[in-house]
Design an enzyme around this catalytic site. Structure first.
Site, PDB file in Angstrom:
ATOM      1  CD  GLU A 261      37.651  31.860  61.333  1.00 56.20           C
ATOM      2  OE1 GLU A 261      38.524  32.555  60.554  1.00 56.20           O
ATOM      3  OE2 GLU A 261      37.258  30.933  61.318  1.00 56.20           O
TER       4      GLU A 261
ATOM      5  CE  LYS B 108      27.842  32.751  48.743  1.00 57.73           C
ATOM      6  NZ  LYS B 108      28.074  31.557  48.118  1.00 57.73           N
TER       7      LYS B 108
ATOM      8  CB  CYS C 210      40.835  30.186  58.770  1.00 62.56           C
ATOM      9  SG  CYS C 210      39.938  29.356  60.246  1.00 62.56           S
TER      10      CYS C 210
ATOM     11  CD  GLU D  53      44.320  32.335  54.829  1.00 60.94           C
ATOM     12  OE1 GLU D  53      43.545  32.854  54.141  1.00 60.94           O
ATOM     13  OE2 GLU D  53      44.172  31.676  56.091  1.00 60.94           O
TER      14      GLU D  53
ATOM     15  N   GLY E 181      36.428  39.625  52.922  1.00 60.32           N
ATOM     16  CA  GLY E 181      36.158  40.292  54.252  1.00 60.32           C
ATOM     17  C   GLY E 181      35.996  41.888  53.956  1.00 60.32           C
TER      18      GLY E 181
ATOM     19  N   GLY F  81      35.772  33.591  55.494  1.00 58.15           N
ATOM     20  CA  GLY F  81      36.245  33.470  54.259  1.00 58.15           C
ATOM     21  C   GLY F  81      37.692  34.102  54.185  1.00 58.15           C
TER      22      GLY F  81
HETATM   23  P1  ADP Z   1      37.819  31.731  48.183  1.00 59.34           P
HETATM   24  O1  ADP Z   1      38.713  32.653  47.596  1.00 59.34           O
HETATM   25  O2  ADP Z   1      38.967  30.569  48.710  1.00 59.34           O
HETATM   26  O3  ADP Z   1      36.910  30.916  47.505  1.00 59.34           O
HETATM   27  P2  ADP Z   1      36.257  33.488  49.570  1.00 59.34           P
HETATM   28  O4  ADP Z   1      36.540  34.525  50.573  1.00 59.34           O
HETATM   29  O5  ADP Z   1      36.217  33.976  47.990  1.00 59.34           O
HETATM   30  O6  ADP Z   1      37.381  32.166  49.582  1.00 59.34           O
HETATM   31  O7  ADP Z   1      34.955  32.764  49.628  1.00 59.34           O
HETATM   32  C1  ADP Z   1      34.112  32.672  51.048  1.00 59.34           C
HETATM   33  C2  ADP Z   1      32.777  32.604  50.749  1.00 59.34           C
HETATM   34  O8  ADP Z   1      32.535  34.099  50.380  1.00 59.34           O
HETATM   35  C3  ADP Z   1      32.079  31.841  49.754  1.00 59.34           C
HETATM   36  O9  ADP Z   1      30.959  31.418  49.968  1.00 59.34           O
HETATM   37  C4  ADP Z   1      31.926  32.974  48.575  1.00 59.34           C
HETATM   38  O10 ADP Z   1      30.842  32.631  47.797  1.00 59.34           O
HETATM   39  C5  ADP Z   1      31.883  34.141  49.258  1.00 59.34           C
HETATM   40  N1  ADP Z   1      31.940  35.328  48.554  1.00 59.34           N
HETATM   41  C6  ADP Z   1      33.222  35.543  47.515  1.00 59.34           C
HETATM   42  N2  ADP Z   1      33.051  36.780  47.216  1.00 59.34           N
HETATM   43  C7  ADP Z   1      32.020  37.460  47.812  1.00 59.34           C
HETATM   44  C8  ADP Z   1      31.563  38.885  47.802  1.00 59.34           C
HETATM   45  N3  ADP Z   1      32.052  39.691  46.999  1.00 59.34           N
HETATM   46  N4  ADP Z   1      30.389  39.113  48.503  1.00 59.34           N
HETATM   47  C9  ADP Z   1      29.967  38.406  49.439  1.00 59.34           C
HETATM   48  N5  ADP Z   1      30.203  36.975  49.482  1.00 59.34           N
HETATM   49  C10 ADP Z   1      31.535  36.542  48.797  1.00 59.34           C
END
Ligand code: ADP
Ligand code: MG
Length: 493
Positions: free
Chosen positions: A257, A182, A291, A389, A240, A235
């Site tokens: 990560e 994704k 990061c 961060e 995480g 992310g």
């Molecule tokens: P940011 O807040 O800077 O967008 P995220 O950690 O939210 O950083 O995003 C990193 C990735 O994680 C993106 O592909 C996002 O769609 C995905 N993501 C965000 N929320 C979830 C979740 N609850 N479960 C799985 N993936 C997620």
């Protein structure tokens, strides 16, 4: 092409079982150019149903398809072919990455080359996966087989879209896994362009599937799906934590990560020019959306005022501009959401510390999510701007008295991704390397990243390692095999 030229809006679907398909609901979402705030693409909004189709395709390709019979050599060749396609289309991909993320074109060009290099590295590593034999005290043979982990769910961030996808796809394909990936909803374009080459590169249907969509829907469905064996995520730390909790229900393997608040430590004897440059580069490259950004700049008191002054003077000259302009050193942030997040930290920072330079939106841009490179000085390490961060061009400069204090401040953070130390004293440099709790430490540099070397964090920066053989290991299971060579019965009963 000028960055202001009107361009047609692209349209991207999902890629499932070897076909480009719309989402089950038919819904789409918009993707923007953060420098113009204009829509550049409409993308299929995948949800649980699309994730389910993709996982079923990946499951079938893993469990019953021919992929399991594909030799390691051939998996390597597929990766070389993907790299070749990326290199042949580097100009198109760089421009698209630049427009979609807002990063300077020159940086996007590095990224696209890095993505190809990563596929090449794992193409070469695919047929170097080897088991071991163990000297067990028996008339027999004990050995291990390295086997693919199964279906890998991969969730990608928006700061280095194609590079981050390559870091995950490369080792997973080399290992023989099948994949549901994704992309970040802000930046799916380059991955979707590269997906057009999957079939020609030799990937059978179902081996790599791509589902676009929001994290809370498509991402969450991927993490929860019982057909997925492993989740690899890059992310935010907040997401995480959500992922680990959700993955626990099906006991998936998870690698993470996450973010950081990495210390960049400057001692008085460091080479002056290199140090000032390195302090700025460490935190402002890619608009600070990194990061491993060296967002806590620790400076020895003896040189502190002069150092802040030199940094400030240089920071004021950093050229902000349209990302497609080759002179540009810093573009806009990736999205309105990120702009709002970063500017709210700028307001907080003005209450917590002193602004040495920047601190807001540059006046010269009517549109676009631009933020000035900002330096906060005299920051206390307990301030929120030093602990949380920010993921933008925001530096916090913190003075320290001596080596012991530098190490104490460096480690006083929930994170542990990276650190850097600048000195001409090799004894001191290595003492700091050993004392700092971080997964990556640079001496007299900050940020260079090589596919050959492991990448990942200590503490709340995550677990698992990407790149190098370490990255491949995260997609492998170890099977222990014992072969009895003693033909007499056990004779127990
Ligand atoms: P940011 O807040 O800077 O967008 P995220 O950690 O939210 O950083 O995003 C990193 C990735 O994680 C993106 O592909 C996002 O769609 C995905 N993501 C965000 N929320 C979830 C979740 N609850 N479960 C799985 N993936 C997620
Ligand atoms: Mg998010």
């Amino acid at each position: 092409m000028s960055s202001t030229a009107k361009q047609s809006v692209r349209s991207y679907q999902n890629y499932i079982n070897g076909k480009f398909v719309s989402s089950a609901t038919g819904e789409t979402f918009a993707v923007y150019d953060p420098s113009t705030e204009e829509v550049i693409a409409q993308v299929a909004a995948g949800g649980a149903a699309d994730v389910d189709s993709a996982v079923k395709a990946a499951r079938a390709a893993f469990d019953t398809g021919d992929w399991g019979k594909t030799s390691a050599q051939d998996r390597g060749r597929i990766l070389f072919k993907l790299a070749e396609k990326i290199r042949a289309n580097a100009a198109m991909l760089s421009e698209l990455e630049c427009r979609n993320t807002g990063k300077p074109l020159v940086e996007a060009e590095y990224d696209i080359a890095d993505a190809a290099t990563c596929f090449e590295y794992y193409g070469g590593l695919a047929n170097k996966v080897m088991g071991q034999t163990m000297p067990v005290p028996a008339n027999g043979l004990s050995f291990t087989l390295k086997e693919p982990m199964g279906v890998a769910g991969q969730i990608i961030p928006w700061n280095y879209p194609l590079v981050m996808a390559a870091w995950k796809l490369g080792p997973a394909i080399a290992a023989g896994c099948t994949i549901v990936l994704k992309p970040a909803e802000q930046t799916p374009c380059t991955m979707m362009e590269a997906a057009r080459w999957f079939e020609e590169a030799g990937l059978p249907p179902g081996v790599v599937n791509i589902v676009n969509g929001m994290g809370e829907t498509a991402g969450a469905a991927l993490v929860a799906h019982p057909g997925v064996d492993k989740i690899a995520f890059t992310g935010s730390a907040a997401v995480g934590k959500i992922i680990v909790k959700s993955a626990a229900d099906t006991l998936k393997r998870v690698t993470l990560e996450l973010g950081g608040k990495s210390p960049n430590i400057f001692f008085a004897e460091a080479d002056w020019e290199a140090a000032v440059d390195g302090a700025l580069f460490g935190v402002f490259i890619n608009q600070g959306e990194v990061c491993s950004a060296g967002s806590r700049i620790l400076v020895e008191k003896k040189i502190y005022s002069k150092f802040v002054e030199a940094m400030t003077e240089k920071a004021k000259k950093i050229k902000l501009g349209p990302p497609m302009d080759r002179e540009t050193k810093m573009g806009p942030l990736v999205s309105r959401e990120q702009y709002d997040r970063v500017t709210s930290y700028l307001e907080l920072g003005k209450k917590e510390a002193r602004v040495a330079s920047g601190g807001g939106r540059p006046k010269e841009f009517a549109k676009g999510y631009y933020v000035q490179p900002t330096i906060f000085c005299d920051v206390n390490n307990n301030a929120r701007i030093a602990r949380e961060e920010i993921f933008g061009p925001v530096a916090t400069v913190i003075p320290f008295e001596n080596e012991a204090e530098a190490i104490r401040i460096a480690n006083d953070t929930p994170y542990g991704l990276a650190a850097a130390v600048w000195t001409r004293d090799i004894f001191k440099a290595f003492r700091v390397v050993k004392a700092v709790r971080a997964g990556i430490v640079w001496i007299n540099h900050m940020q260079p990243t090589y596919v050959e070397a492991p990448w990942g964090g200590y503490k709340q920066s995550g677990f698992g390692r990407e790149l190098g053989p370490w990255g491949l290991e995260e997609y492998l299971e170890t099977k222990q095999v014992f072969v009895n060579l003693d033909e007499t019965p056990i004779g127990w009963y």
